[in-house]
Enzyme design. Sequence first.
Site, mmCIF file in Angstrom:
data_model
loop_
_atom_site.group_PDB
_atom_site.id
_atom_site.type_symbol
_atom_site.label_atom_id
_atom_site.label_comp_id
_atom_site.label_asym_id
_atom_site.label_seq_id
_atom_site.Cartn_x
_atom_site.Cartn_y
_atom_site.Cartn_z
ATOM 1 N N GLY A 46 0.828 -1.199 0.000
ATOM 2 C CA GLY A 46 0.000 0.000 0.000
ATOM 3 C C GLY A 46 0.859 1.243 0.000
ATOM 4 O O GLY A 46 2.033 1.205 0.382
ATOM 5 N N GLN A 51 2.915 10.003 1.608
ATOM 6 C CA GLN A 51 4.235 9.350 1.622
ATOM 7 C C GLN A 51 5.122 9.809 0.474
ATOM 8 O O GLN A 51 6.333 9.603 0.492
ATOM 9 C CB GLN A 51 4.090 7.825 1.559
ATOM 10 C CG GLN A 51 3.483 7.229 2.817
ATOM 11 C CD GLN A 51 3.421 5.719 2.711
ATOM 12 O OE1 GLN A 51 2.451 5.180 2.205
ATOM 13 N NE2 GLN A 51 4.465 5.050 3.169
ATOM 14 N N CYS A 88 6.423 -0.345 6.961
ATOM 15 C CA CYS A 88 5.962 0.813 6.195
ATOM 16 C C CYS A 88 7.103 1.320 5.327
ATOM 17 O O CYS A 88 8.237 1.395 5.793
ATOM 18 C CB CYS A 88 5.504 1.906 7.163
ATOM 19 S SG CYS A 88 4.965 3.421 6.350
ATOM 20 N N LEU A 89 6.795 1.655 4.081
ATOM 21 C CA LEU A 89 7.834 2.158 3.183
ATOM 22 C C LEU A 89 8.470 3.442 3.712
ATOM 23 O O LEU A 89 9.599 3.760 3.355
ATOM 24 C CB LEU A 89 7.251 2.396 1.780
ATOM 25 C CG LEU A 89 6.726 1.156 1.058
ATOM 26 C CD1 LEU A 89 6.148 1.532 -0.297
ATOM 27 C CD2 LEU A 89 7.809 0.104 0.909
ATOM 28 N N HIS A 130 -4.031 0.881 7.838
ATOM 29 C CA HIS A 130 -2.689 1.488 7.847
ATOM 30 C C HIS A 130 -2.624 2.705 6.914
ATOM 31 O O HIS A 130 -2.103 3.757 7.293
ATOM 32 C CB HIS A 130 -1.679 0.404 7.424
ATOM 33 C CG HIS A 130 -0.249 0.857 7.318
ATOM 34 N ND1 HIS A 130 0.757 0.318 8.082
ATOM 35 C CD2 HIS A 130 0.342 1.781 6.523
ATOM 36 C CE1 HIS A 130 1.914 0.903 7.770
ATOM 37 N NE2 HIS A 130 1.684 1.793 6.816
ATOM 38 N N GLU A 131 -3.175 2.545 5.714
ATOM 39 C CA GLU A 131 -3.068 3.637 4.730
ATOM 40 C C GLU A 131 -3.967 4.816 5.092
ATOM 41 O O GLU A 131 -3.584 5.970 4.890
ATOM 42 C CB GLU A 131 -3.380 3.131 3.317
ATOM 43 C CG GLU A 131 -2.459 2.019 2.806
ATOM 44 C CD GLU A 131 -0.974 2.343 2.919
ATOM 45 O OE1 GLU A 131 -0.590 3.520 2.863
ATOM 46 O OE2 GLU A 131 -0.190 1.389 3.094
ATOM 47 N N HIS A 134 -2.278 7.019 7.453
ATOM 48 C CA HIS A 134 -1.344 7.956 6.811
ATOM 49 C C HIS A 134 -2.042 9.260 6.435
ATOM 50 O O HIS A 134 -1.453 10.338 6.521
ATOM 51 C CB HIS A 134 -0.761 7.336 5.532
ATOM 52 C CG HIS A 134 0.455 6.482 5.747
ATOM 53 N ND1 HIS A 134 1.615 6.954 6.312
ATOM 54 C CD2 HIS A 134 0.696 5.180 5.439
ATOM 55 C CE1 HIS A 134 2.520 5.977 6.346
ATOM 56 N NE2 HIS A 134 1.980 4.891 5.826
HETATM 57 CO CO CO Z 1 2.839 3.035 5.642
#
Ligand code: CO
Length: 153
Positions: A46, A51, A88-89, A130-131, A134
């Site tokens: 995701g 991000q 997480c990226l 999670h997204e 963000h």
């Molecule tokens: Co993330």
Amino acid sequence: MALRRLLFDGDETLRKRSKEVTVFDDKLNILLDDMRETMEHANGVGLAAPQIGILRRVVVIDVGDGVIELINPVISNEKGCQKRLEGCLSVPGKWGYVKRPEKLTVKAQNRFGEEVEYSGSDLFAVAVSHEVDHLNGELFIDKAYEMVEEEQE
Ligand code: CO
């Protein structure tokens, strides 16, 4: 399509609330295509627009069934609880256990501005939760009740 530069924990943009999308135009299409490419390149499940430094409520998710695009997502019908190891990226090299709903429904718009709705469980529910976090300036490390040094199966 183009790869976008990822922001990492410590960048204050990740801590801001993203704004609703009101215009569904070519710029949004390019953003979605670039987010998809950036997510795939990084082997993520995701990616949320903040991000890559875009404070708009736009998310792409791929838990293995193809890419889903969620614009202005709203979660409902959260049921149950699961504890899964997340990464997480934007937080490279860290993993942690987070409590998430076992199942949920998400209503959103697609790139054409049409209403869409998805329901799912397991990894899908984790990824959506999670997204959407963000988009509200939250990272999984805020919620993790246990962090681990290395990714584990
Ligand atoms: Co993330």
